[in-house]
Design a protein around this motif. Structure first.
Motif, PDB file in Angstrom:
ATOM      1  N   GLU A   1     -17.499  -4.411 -10.826  1.00 46.22           N
ATOM      2  CA  GLU A   1     -17.064  -5.798 -10.796  1.00 46.22           C
ATOM      3  C   GLU A   1     -15.675  -5.957 -11.412  1.00 46.22           C
ATOM      4  OE1 GLU A   1     -17.616 -10.043 -10.057  1.00 46.22           O
ATOM      5  OE2 GLU A   1     -18.142  -8.131  -9.139  1.00 46.22           O
TER       6      GLU A   1
ATOM      7  N   ARG B   1     -13.242  -4.650  -8.883  1.00 47.00           N
ATOM      8  CA  ARG B   1     -13.122  -5.605  -7.778  1.00 47.00           C
ATOM      9  C   ARG B   1     -12.266  -6.794  -8.202  1.00 47.00           C
ATOM     10  NH1 ARG B   1     -14.084 -10.261  -6.674  1.00 47.00           N
ATOM     11  NH2 ARG B   1     -15.236 -10.623  -8.608  1.00 47.00           N
TER      12      ARG B   1
ATOM     13  N   GLU C   1      -8.891  -7.797  -6.319  1.00 47.51           N
ATOM     14  CA  GLU C   1      -8.820  -9.049  -5.560  1.00 47.51           C
ATOM     15  C   GLU C   1      -8.182 -10.189  -6.348  1.00 47.51           C
ATOM     16  OE1 GLU C   1     -12.753  -9.950  -4.202  1.00 47.51           O
ATOM     17  OE2 GLU C   1     -13.026  -7.996  -3.220  1.00 47.51           O
TER      18      GLU C   1
ATOM     19  N   SER D   1     -24.659 -16.123  -4.403  1.00 42.32           N
ATOM     20  CA  SER D   1     -23.685 -16.268  -3.325  1.00 42.32           C
ATOM     21  C   SER D   1     -24.073 -15.345  -2.171  1.00 42.32           C
ATOM     22  CB  SER D   1     -22.282 -15.910  -3.820  1.00 42.32           C
ATOM     23  OG  SER D   1     -22.211 -14.530  -4.138  1.00 42.32           O
ATOM     24  N   THR D   2     -23.567 -15.655  -0.998  1.00 35.84           N
ATOM     25  CA  THR D   2     -23.845 -14.826   0.177  1.00 35.84           C
ATOM     26  C   THR D   2     -23.352 -13.404  -0.039  1.00 35.84           C
ATOM     27  OG1 THR D   2     -23.574 -16.786   1.559  1.00 35.84           O
ATOM     28  CG2 THR D   2     -23.526 -14.670   2.678  1.00 35.84           C
ATOM     29  N   ALA D   3     -22.181 -13.284  -0.658  1.00 35.69           N
ATOM     30  CA  ALA D   3     -21.604 -11.952  -0.891  1.00 35.69           C
ATOM     31  C   ALA D   3     -22.486 -11.112  -1.804  1.00 35.69           C
ATOM     32  CB  ALA D   3     -20.204 -12.091  -1.481  1.00 35.69           C
TER      33      ALA D   3
ATOM     34  N   LYS E   1     -25.790  -9.719  -0.243  1.00 39.21           N
ATOM     35  CA  LYS E   1     -25.661  -8.525   0.606  1.00 39.21           C
ATOM     36  C   LYS E   1     -25.828  -7.234  -0.183  1.00 39.21           C
ATOM     37  CE  LYS E   1     -22.542 -10.739   3.938  1.00 39.21           C
ATOM     38  NZ  LYS E   1     -21.151 -10.805   4.447  1.00 39.21           N
ATOM     39  N   GLU E   2     -25.494  -7.288  -1.472  1.00 37.45           N
ATOM     40  CA  GLU E   2     -25.543  -6.085  -2.313  1.00 37.45           C
ATOM     41  C   GLU E   2     -26.671  -6.128  -3.334  1.00 37.45           C
ATOM     42  OE1 GLU E   2     -23.417  -3.683  -1.701  1.00 37.45           O
ATOM     43  OE2 GLU E   2     -22.258  -4.832  -0.219  1.00 37.45           O
TER      44      GLU E   2
ATOM     45  N   ASP F   1     -23.898 -20.866  -1.013  1.00 37.57           N
ATOM     46  CA  ASP F   1     -22.510 -20.870  -1.504  1.00 37.57           C
ATOM     47  C   ASP F   1     -22.027 -22.267  -1.898  1.00 37.57           C
ATOM     48  OD1 ASP F   1     -22.292 -18.137  -1.134  1.00 37.57           O
ATOM     49  OD2 ASP F   1     -21.490 -18.316   0.894  1.00 37.57           O
TER      50      ASP F   1
END
Length: 682
Positions: A140, A143, A147, A346-348, A351-352, A390
């Motif tokens: 994290e 990342r 980003e 969150s959607t992101a 996924k993980e 989200d």
């Protein structure tokens, strides 16, 4: 050129340094390698200046110098942290620093902490990027750095942070001075105090109002006794309760003898009905039998307020202690960012999410449930459920375990370990099915009167087996034997059931409950419940009193000022006599400070600034108009001595505590100057 990384705390800076491979002596106030420098702010390094910095004449409190509304606000370095500020300022302006990565806490207050330092250090000509992370795991952090967006994209959040501080400053300075100059002598004489400062604030005073109002509701509540009739139906050892109710078509329907449809005001009336029901055959006839299955879904994930509420109930610890514990868990990479209002993912992240679940196989209390969640594969479809949204996330998603950091478990105190466990169990619960119950509703008839039975029993525990904490006493959910359940399943309309007995159950109406520290936090979060106007309630939906990061601090400040008492064993919150006096003073002068809807609307306004929907100037104008108007209104008050009659009404409830109150109020006076400058820390 080197990159400079600025964290909010030394412990967080060390995490960044470890990830970036930066070593060195932290005693220098920073760590450095060939490519990077890591430093920290130790919380706030800069603060707003007292009025006397603007003009020495403002040091003396006087009605002639308020309202005090600076056209440009002044700031200064905190004396206790001046050394670290100089280190950070020097690094920010070093010629070999190319890009500055701002890695203070990802929220409004973290933004404010850095922006103040940046402004005071006069940093120019540098590239600045904002690191926004949800946990302190290596992935994290990398990342977040990869980003990182230009710092300028967070200018609206910065504006909201500055405005929050300015608003609290203006209210603290002007209202505390105005009310103290008008009322402090009155309070001093009344309580026999040496000195008195009346400290008020945008959020603090509103919360005090909530506590005082509840206490007064309890005092004014008149208990009403009532008498119910309950029959015990079935065979001996295999029975259920059926309650009498006066319904249409029966003798007592809408009778003036009734308290409510299921009880009488006076015992003789209940005894009369008891005799009527006992007459004749000891049987009741089933007139209606309804059966349906009910599902109970896993609860939403934890945000900080929900976690503080549960920790207050489970462990009897204060919201401040809960925040300290969950902050420690965050810094040890065990959980995600704690200061969040969201209860979804969150959607992101969804996924993980398998990585978070799989990691929990290493935490023994929940290992089997983590394994079960992985084997079932339900996590793969979690994004389509209510637990992922989200739109319900502002800065951070819910508090969940990272599935990492297990090496730190041995260093945790027992309570911290339990807090981690409840976070893990709440998280894993959403990957398990709903608990299922069989509900049974029966209407029975006896001697022309109606008896009603409603009960349910568990037929599939679903997520409940995950949610059951290892440290809690095991509840016996099996109220009914399989034989009894089988018998219930056969009951149909027209069947005669044996009545084993009928009793009068005496009860009484209950006053509202006092807040405990956890329920008070939830009340602050859900300020809309106090708003009667539906349109306004919808308008400020999602806005609470204060923020997730600071609500615990408001309770602490009220306690420190001796306006409230917090029972350490039970976490029950009550006002002090001084607190009720402050409430009455505000009620008869600036009663808007006691209104939850107004306080919540200010918070909503700050959200609007942060989101770019409200301009900085628009909010500033509203803020200064409010402060100016009410400061001038207080200045015009002439009958302040008459307020002691109001105090007298409350005094009777504190008659035995006078000596303790004097001691408390003297302590309050010593903290008055600080309270005046910044009555809230939002």
């Amino acid at each position: 050129m080197k990159n400079l990384y600025i964290a909010e705390k030394p412990s967080v800076a060390r995490q960044f340094a470890d990830v970036l491979g930066v070593k060195g002596n932290a005693g220098n106030g920073y760590l450095e390698s060939d490519t990077a420098v890591v430093t920290w702010c130790v919380g706030h390094l800069v603060t707003m200046s007292y009025p006397e910095v603007y003009d020495p004449n403002l040091k003396k409190w006087s009605l002639s110098t308020i309202p005090f509304i600076p056209t440009e606000y002044k700031y200064e370095v905190l004396p206790d942290t001046k050394k670290q500020f100089n280190i950070v300022a020097g690094l920010l302006n070093r010629d070999d620093i190319g890009c500055i990565y701002v890695a203070t806490d990802s929220g409004r207050e973290g933004e404010y902490i850095y922006r103040l330092v940046d402004s005071m250090a006069h940093v120019t000509g540098k590239e600045k990027r904002r690191v926004w992370i949800d946990s302190q795991t290596e992935e994290e952090i990398l990342r977040g750095i990869r980003e990182a967006k230009p710092l300028s994209e967070y200018d609206s959040l910065s504006d909201a942070a500055y405005l929050r501080a300015q608003e609290d400053y203006l209210m603290g300075i002007n209202f505390s001075r105005a009310l103290s100059l008008k009322f402090s002598n009155v309070v001093q004489r009344y309580l026999g105090m040496d000195r008195c400062v009346i400290a008020v604030g945008r959020v603090m005073t509103c919360v005090l109002g909530i506590i005082v109002k509840r206490e007064r509701e309890i005092r004014e509540f008149v208990k009403t006794p009532f008498y119910r009739l309950v029959a015990n139906v079935g065979e001996e050892g295999q029975t259920f309760d059926a309650e009498w109710k006066a319904v249409k078509g029966t003798k007592y329907f809408e009778s003036p003898l009734l308290y409510k449809e299921n009880g009488f005001k006076e015992r003789p009336a209940a005894e009369q009905l008891l005799a009527e029901l006992k007459a004749g055959e000891p049987e009741a006839v089933a007139q209606a039998v309804e059966r349906k299955k009910e599902k109970k879904q896993p609860p939403m994930l934890y945000n900080l307020a929900e976690l503080q509420n549960d920790c207050s109930s489970f462990f009897k610890i204060s919201p401040s202690d809960t925040l300290k514990i969950v902050q420690e868990l965050y810094e040890k990479k065990l959980v995600t960012y704690p200061r969040t209002d969201a209860r979804v993912l969150s959607t992101a992240v969804a996924k993980e999410i398998g990585r978070n679940i799989s990691g929990l196989k290493n935490f023994q209390p929940v290992a089997e449930f983590a394994q079960g969640a992985m084997e079932s594969g339900t996590y793969k479809g979690i994004a389509k459920t209510k637990y992922v949204n989200d739109k319900q996330i502002t800065d951070h998603y819910a508090i969940i375990p990272t599935g990492q950091g297990f090496g730190a478990l041995r260093s945790l105190a027992p309570t911290a370990l339990k807090v981690y466990e409840i976070i893990c169990r709440r998280f894993l619960s959403i990957f398990y099915p709903a608990a299922e119950y069989q509900k049974v509703a029966m209407t029975l008839s006896k001697n022309g009167e109606k008896l009603f039975a409603n009960f349910k029993y568990l037929i599939n525990d679903g997520y409940l087996k995950v949610a059951a904490n290892s440290f809690s006493k095991k509840k016996d959910d099996v109220k009914y034997s399989p034989e009894f359940i089988a018998r219930l399943a056969k009951i149909k309309k027209g069947d005669k059931l044996s009545v084993q007995g009928i009793d009068i159950k005496e009860g009484e109406t209950s006053p509202p409950k006092r807040y405990n520290s956890g329920s008070l936090i939830l009340t602050m979060e859900n300020a809309g419940q106090f708003i009667e106007d539906e349109a306004l309630r919808e308008q400020i939906k999602g806005a609470g009193i204060g923020t997730s990061a600071t609500r615990d601090g408001i309770i602490t400040k009220l306690e420190k000022n001796k306006y409230i008492s917090l029972n350490k064993k039970t976490q029950i919150v009550t006002p002090t006599f001084l607190g009720e006096i402050i409430y009455d003073i505000v009620y008869y002068s600036i009663n808007g400070l006691l209104r939850a809807d107004l306080t919540a609307s200010w918070e909503k306004g700050l959200e609007g600034v942060a989101e770019g929907q409200i301009s900085k100037q628009e909010y500033t104008d509203k803020m200064t108009t409010f402060v100016t108007k009410y400061t001038n209104l207080v200045k015009q008050i002439q009958n302040q001595n008459g307020i002691t009659g109001v105090f007298d009404k409350t005094k009777v409830f504190y008659a035995k505590g006078g000596g303790a109150q004097k001691k408390e109020t003297r302590a309050t006076a010593r903290t008055g100057a600080k309270a005046e400058k910044n009555a809230d820390t939002q």
